[in-house]
Motif scaffolding. Structure first.
Motif, short mmCIF file in Angstrom:
data_model
loop_
_atom_site.label_atom_id
_atom_site.label_comp_id
_atom_site.label_asym_id
_atom_site.label_seq_id
_atom_site.Cartn_x
_atom_site.Cartn_y
_atom_site.Cartn_z
N ASP A 74 -3.93 8.20 2.90
CA ASP A 74 -4.70 8.45 3.34
C ASP A 74 -4.47 9.67 2.05
OD1 ASP A 74 -6.60 10.61 3.50
OD2 ASP A 74 -7.03 9.78 5.74
N ALA A 75 -5.94 9.71 1.10
CA ALA A 75 -5.78 10.56 0.19
C ALA A 75 -5.82 12.44 0.19
CB ALA A 75 -6.37 10.51 -0.69
N ARG A 76 -5.87 12.57 1.71
CA ARG A 76 -5.79 14.52 1.42
C ARG A 76 -4.54 14.36 2.31
NH1 ARG A 76 -10.64 15.85 5.27
NH2 ARG A 76 -10.15 18.08 4.85
N ARG B 79 -15.20 0.01 3.77
CA ARG B 79 -14.22 -1.08 4.33
C ARG B 79 -12.44 -1.48 3.96
NH1 ARG B 79 -16.59 -6.68 1.77
NH2 ARG B 79 -15.66 -7.72 3.61
N MET B 80 -12.10 -0.91 3.60
CA MET B 80 -10.76 -1.00 3.11
C MET B 80 -10.21 0.13 4.53
SD MET B 80 -7.28 -0.83 1.61
CE MET B 80 -7.94 -1.50 -0.03
N PHE C 74 -5.40 2.54 1.86
CA PHE C 74 -5.93 3.47 2.05
C PHE C 74 -6.90 3.80 3.66
CE2 PHE C 74 -5.01 2.67 -2.55
CZ PHE C 74 -4.48 4.60 -2.56
N GLY C 75 -6.23 4.70 3.90
CA GLY C 75 -7.00 5.10 5.14
C GLY C 75 -7.68 6.20 5.00
N SER C 76 -8.56 7.10 5.89
CA SER C 76 -9.77 8.37 5.66
C SER C 76 -10.32 8.69 7.00
CB SER C 76 -11.05 7.64 5.50
OG SER C 76 -11.99 7.23 6.34
N PHE D 211 -7.49 0.08 6.92
CA PHE D 211 -6.32 0.64 7.70
C PHE D 211 -6.12 1.16 8.73
CE2 PHE D 211 -4.94 5.14 8.70
CZ PHE D 211 -3.59 4.97 7.46
N ASP D 212 -6.97 1.05 9.65
CA ASP D 212 -6.96 1.24 10.81
C ASP D 212 -6.86 0.32 11.97
OD1 ASP D 212 -8.28 4.02 10.30
OD2 ASP D 212 -10.64 3.56 10.73
N ALA D 213 -7.26 -0.94 11.54
CA ALA D 213 -7.31 -2.10 12.10
C ALA D 213 -5.27 -2.43 11.70
CB ALA D 213 -8.22 -3.14 11.26
#
Length: 286
Positions: free
Chosen positions: A118-120, A241-242, A150-152, A246-248
């Motif tokens: 995750d970028a953060r 969508r990316m 990547f996730g968010s 990640f979440d899946a």
């Protein structure tokens, strides 16, 4: 950074986004009306020789309507997002049937390292600062190909909120659209000690900040196409969508998570630990 309970937080965030979507559209329409009115006033003032400062000038930040981006995805059919205000194409460097695979390295590489980040995420930054150079070296040596996912989820966490992870992911897509080298260099810059913000600082929600960081990357410095893709949200749909990909993945419970040849491995803390991990699991794969 733990992803535990993030699925519930994500669902709650999506409900808030749906509820807020109409309000955001109304605000957008209002801004357009104010902009038109301001332009008329400015034109008349110039004709009269009077200077005018228009209130509400945009000085940067994330203007993306992420609720509308989510709506395009949910309104689509057969796994494809619907057409709408935001482009739906994937970056040129992405692969896979859905354009959601970022795979870099030799096509015939026997081994695959998959990084979930995750970028953060401050733990991701610590990993990249401590081990990232070794990852790049092994990639260049052909020891493995690297896939990035990547996730968010930090954006949607109740404790933080914001949009820096999603916005940075749109920018990473813009870099990937330039070249894989530009993507790798920009990725490394985002996680660097020089630029990575504190976890609670949503600095990457600011397009201007992302562009400032990108200007330290040779291929992205003063690259008008890249900067338009960042400010124009060219890859916002792709970014969400990316994040859904990640979440899946049920194997991923936090960031960073590493898989080697499809199996989760303990995240190395040092370059030496990383080299040992690669050697151990590469032997298993061969």
């Amino acid at each position: 950074m733990s992803k535990r309970n993030s699925a519930e937080a994500k669902r709650a965030a999506r409900e808030r986004l749906r509820a807020e979507r109409e309000r955001q559209h109304k605000r957008a329409r209002l801004r357009r009306h104010v902009t038109v009115a301001g332009s008329v006033v400015a034109t008349l003032a110039v004709a009269a020789g009077v200077g005018v400062a228009v209130a509400g000038r945009d000085d940067g930040g994330d203007s993306t309507d992420w609720g509308a981006v989510r709506a395009q995805i949910e309104d689509g059919e057969n796994g494809e997002p619907a057409s709408g205000d935001y482009p739906i194409e994937a970056p040129a460097g992405a692969t896979g049937d859905d354009g959601l695979t970022i795979r870099i390295g030799q096509e015939d590489a026997t081994n695959t390292l998959t990084l979930y980040e995750d970028a953060r995420c401050p733990a991701c930054a610590a990993f990249e600062q401590g081990v990232g150079a070794e990852v790049r070296q092994g990639l260049e040596n052909g020891d493995y190909a690297v896939e990035y996912v990547f996730g968010s989820f930090l954006d949607d966490g109740q404790a933080l909120g914001g949009s820096g992870s999603k916005n940075a992911l749109n920018a990473l897509g813009a870099a990937l659209d330039v070249s894989t080298e530009a993507f790798l260099d920009f990725h490394d810059a985002l996680y660097s000690e020089e630029f990575h913000p504190e976890e609670a600082d949503d600095a990457y929600a600011d397009d201007d900040r992302l562009i400032e960081i990108a200007r330290t990357v040779p291929e992205l410095k003063d690259n008008a196409d890249f900067e338009r893709a960042v400010t124009g949200d060219t890859f916002a749909v792709w970014a969400l969508r990316m994040s859904d990909t990640f979440d899946a993945d049920e194997d991923v419970t936090g960031t960073p998570t590493l898989k080697f040849n499809g199996e989760v491995v303990e995240t190395p803390r040092t370059a030496e630990d990383f080299t040992a991990m690669v050697e151990e699991h590469s032997d298993e794969a061969e």
